[in-house]
Every structure is written in C-alpha cells, then in structure tokens.
Design a protein around this motif. Sequence first.
Motif, PDB file in Angstrom:
ATOM      1  N   LYS A   1       0.801  -1.201   0.062  1.00 43.46           N
ATOM      2  CA  LYS A   1       0.026   0.046   0.080  1.00 43.46           C
ATOM      3  C   LYS A   1       0.756   1.220  -0.286  1.00 43.46           C
ATOM      4  N   VAL A   2       0.454   2.386  -0.996  1.00 46.65           N
ATOM      5  CA  VAL A   2       1.195   3.548  -0.803  1.00 46.65           C
ATOM      6  C   VAL A   2       0.745   4.404   0.558  1.00 46.65           C
ATOM      7  N   ILE A   3       1.846   4.540   1.331  1.00 44.34           N
ATOM      8  CA  ILE A   3       1.508   5.401   2.502  1.00 44.34           C
ATOM      9  C   ILE A   3       1.980   6.641   2.599  1.00 44.34           C
ATOM     10  N   LYS A   4       2.732   7.041   1.351  1.00 40.98           N
ATOM     11  CA  LYS A   4       3.128   8.625   1.141  1.00 40.98           C
ATOM     12  C   LYS A   4       3.253   8.641  -0.375  1.00 40.98           C
ATOM     13  N   THR A   5       3.227   9.676  -0.903  1.00 39.41           N
ATOM     14  CA  THR A   5       3.540   9.783  -2.297  1.00 39.41           C
ATOM     15  C   THR A   5       3.582  11.588  -2.671  1.00 39.41           C
ATOM     16  N   VAL A   6       4.508  11.910  -3.597  1.00 43.22           N
ATOM     17  CA  VAL A   6       4.737  13.346  -3.762  1.00 43.22           C
ATOM     18  C   VAL A   6       4.417  13.069  -5.551  1.00 43.22           C
ATOM     19  N   GLN A   7       3.619  13.744  -6.090  1.00 41.35           N
ATOM     20  CA  GLN A   7       2.988  13.401  -7.402  1.00 41.35           C
ATOM     21  C   GLN A   7       2.765  15.007  -8.061  1.00 41.35           C
ATOM     22  N   TYR A   8       3.069  14.910  -9.255  1.00 44.48           N
ATOM     23  CA  TYR A   8       2.642  16.062  -9.991  1.00 44.48           C
ATOM     24  C   TYR A   8       1.462  16.012 -11.050  1.00 44.48           C
ATOM     25  N   LEU A   9       0.541  16.722 -11.013  1.00 43.45           N
ATOM     26  CA  LEU A   9      -0.590  16.422 -11.880  1.00 43.45           C
ATOM     27  C   LEU A   9      -0.485  16.618 -13.361  1.00 43.45           C
ATOM     28  N   GLY A  10       0.714  17.260 -13.317  1.00 45.67           N
ATOM     29  CA  GLY A  10       1.305  17.406 -15.038  1.00 45.67           C
ATOM     30  C   GLY A  10       2.508  18.285 -15.101  1.00 45.67           C
ATOM     31  N   PRO A  11       2.728  18.546 -16.407  1.00 49.41           N
ATOM     32  CA  PRO A  11       4.082  19.365 -16.420  1.00 49.41           C
ATOM     33  C   PRO A  11       3.688  21.052 -15.907  1.00 49.41           C
ATOM     34  N   ASN A  12       4.758  21.449 -15.353  1.00 46.35           N
ATOM     35  CA  ASN A  12       4.594  22.969 -14.819  1.00 46.35           C
ATOM     36  C   ASN A  12       3.403  23.135 -13.853  1.00 46.35           C
ATOM     37  N   MET A  13       3.539  22.033 -13.181  1.00 52.16           N
ATOM     38  CA  MET A  13       2.358  22.204 -11.826  1.00 52.16           C
ATOM     39  C   MET A  13       2.981  21.795 -10.786  1.00 52.16           C
ATOM     40  N   VAL A  14       2.262  22.355  -9.503  1.00 55.20           N
ATOM     41  CA  VAL A  14       3.078  22.245  -8.318  1.00 55.20           C
ATOM     42  C   VAL A  14       2.800  20.775  -7.702  1.00 55.20           C
ATOM     43  N   PRO A  15       3.744  20.279  -6.904  1.00 55.60           N
ATOM     44  CA  PRO A  15       3.625  18.756  -6.480  1.00 55.60           C
ATOM     45  C   PRO A  15       2.507  18.717  -5.424  1.00 55.60           C
ATOM     46  N   ILE A  16       1.682  17.717  -5.292  1.00 54.00           N
ATOM     47  CA  ILE A  16       0.829  17.226  -4.237  1.00 54.00           C
ATOM     48  C   ILE A  16       1.527  16.099  -3.286  1.00 54.00           C
ATOM     49  N   GLU A  17       1.239  16.535  -1.970  1.00 47.09           N
ATOM     50  CA  GLU A  17       2.076  15.508  -1.149  1.00 47.09           C
ATOM     51  C   GLU A  17       0.984  14.970  -0.327  1.00 47.09           C
ATOM     52  N   LEU A  18       0.944  13.598  -0.206  1.00 42.62           N
ATOM     53  CA  LEU A  18      -0.041  13.017   0.856  1.00 42.62           C
ATOM     54  C   LEU A  18       0.504  12.015   1.542  1.00 42.62           C
ATOM     55  N   THR A  19       0.191  12.122   2.828  1.00 42.87           N
ATOM     56  CA  THR A  19       0.790  11.121   3.693  1.00 42.87           C
ATOM     57  C   THR A  19      -0.142  10.692   4.513  1.00 42.87           C
ATOM     58  N   ILE A  20      -0.472   9.207   4.462  1.00 42.93           N
ATOM     59  CA  ILE A  20      -1.448   8.617   5.081  1.00 42.93           C
ATOM     60  C   ILE A  20      -1.132   8.441   6.576  1.00 42.93           C
ATOM     61  N   LEU A  21      -2.265   8.743   7.247  1.00 43.99           N
ATOM     62  CA  LEU A  21      -2.261   8.653   8.882  1.00 43.99           C
ATOM     63  C   LEU A  21      -2.692   7.522   9.357  1.00 43.99           C
ATOM     64  N   LYS A  22      -4.033   7.525   9.026  1.00 51.35           N
ATOM     65  CA  LYS A  22      -4.985   6.306   9.167  1.00 51.35           C
ATOM     66  C   LYS A  22      -5.368   5.678   7.963  1.00 51.35           C
ATOM     67  N   GLY A  23      -4.999   4.478   7.679  1.00 47.81           N
ATOM     68  CA  GLY A  23      -5.454   3.738   6.318  1.00 47.81           C
ATOM     69  C   GLY A  23      -6.622   3.166   6.130  1.00 47.81           C
ATOM     70  N   TYR A  24      -6.944   3.221   4.851  1.00 48.34           N
ATOM     71  CA  TYR A  24      -8.237   2.649   4.686  1.00 48.34           C
ATOM     72  C   TYR A  24      -8.103   1.170   4.917  1.00 48.34           C
ATOM     73  N   SER A  25      -9.418   0.561   5.228  1.00 45.83           N
ATOM     74  CA  SER A  25      -9.307  -0.748   5.478  1.00 45.83           C
ATOM     75  C   SER A  25     -10.855  -1.335   5.009  1.00 45.83           C
ATOM     76  N   LYS A  26     -10.862  -2.336   4.288  1.00 48.10           N
ATOM     77  CA  LYS A  26     -12.084  -2.780   3.684  1.00 48.10           C
ATOM     78  C   LYS A  26     -13.212  -3.054   4.855  1.00 48.10           C
ATOM     79  N   SER A  27     -12.552  -3.615   5.693  1.00 45.81           N
ATOM     80  CA  SER A  27     -13.225  -4.013   7.090  1.00 45.81           C
ATOM     81  C   SER A  27     -14.092  -3.175   7.834  1.00 45.81           C
TER      82      SER A  27
END
Length: 224
Positions: free
Chosen positions: A198-224
């Motif tokens: 599971k991805v618990i942290k990510t830094v992504q660009y939505l496209g060229p010349n766009m600012v990065p988005i950083e997402l850090t999971i605190l409490k993860g999703y569980s199907k249960s």
Amino acid sequence: MNHFLPRSWMRLLVALPVLSLAVGCTQKFNDVSATVQEAYNNYVDVELTAEEIDAVPYASAYLKIGNQKQVFVVLAFAEHNPITGNTQLKWVSADKAMVVTENGHIVKTIGLQHNNLAGAHGDVPSFALENTEYSLSYDWAKQYRYGFPAHVKRVYQGKESVITPLSNSPADIYRETVHFSTLSQSVDNFYWVDANGKVIKTVQYLGPNMVPIELTILKGYSKS
C-alpha cells in the motif's frame, strides 16, 4: 501559488459550488466535511496528535500542495472502479475539495485552486513490479485539455521509513517518470510503499509545470 493569511488558510482548497452525489452520499459527504472542519479548528499548519487522529472516525491523511500549509483530509468514499477493478479512495478537505487516488496514484482532483486533474486513465500495475513501464492518458480541466498520452517508467529507489504521529513504517521508494510525448515534457513522481503493497506516502505532479501534491496517510483505509 499565493500565501494566505492564517485565518483564511483553509481556503487552500476552495469550496465546491456543486457536487453531484446521491442523497445518501451527500449526507455522508456533509458528515465527513463537518468532522474535518472540527479537526481543523485551532490549527494553521496542521499537526495533529495521535489521539486527535484516532478520534476522527475515518481514514485520514495530511495533504500539502506546493509550498502551501499542510492540511488534514479524510476519506469520504471508497468506491469500486468498474473499468480497472481497483478501489478509488476519495479524500476531502474541510471545504469539500477532493483528491481521488487509485493504487496510490492521484487520478482526479476537484476544487483545487489551480490545474485540476480531470482524469488519469489506464491500468496501473501493482508495486510488486519494481521496474516496469506502462501507459496512461491525462485530462486536465483547465482549458479543456484531454487525451494526452503519457509513458510511465517505474524504478525502485531504495528504502526509507515514513514517520507519522501513529506509526513508523518501513517503506520501499519508487520513482515514476511520466513522459508526455506530445508536450515533450516529463515529471517525476515518488511513492513510499509498505510491506503490504500500500502507498503510505506520495509526492506527485498532476502534469508538467504544475506544483507537486504530497499526500501522507495517517490512518489507512481498510475494507473491514
């Protein structure tokens, strides 16, 4: 992106004027929004304690866009994508903006101030494949730009722990270089993946010349 006065910091993600949801979903969305709004109170650059995060009855994460303040988001919906067979996670802010992820990849955004991603389409392989290549198609809401092909090359980068108020998790790091041939431009996105894939942290660009988005999971999703 502009800096905001402390009392208006929550406008980092602007409110949605219209959200097309069924009645039941609308109530869930409003409930989630109220929960996030309460968690936001008294915070400028959000740093919640483990107890405060645990008190929120939803999966949650920190979201940071470019050099803006860190904000707190919660999981409003986890929905099946019939095209890919994967689960899409829809994270919302206090003012009802949304970031949608699938296998840790940001595939859509709604209500961000600039450069919203209308969709990233394609079958993303699991991170069990360390070094691999695949294709996506990108749509951006601004100026109605649709159907931009992207070639993605994934490379394993090593190991690093992701530390949050709730955990200290060892993770494998992957870099994905996304090349847009028709634009002659590329971006590098990074993913921290735990032992369960599971991805618990990510830094992504939505496209060229766009600012990065950083997402850090605190409490993860569980199907249960």
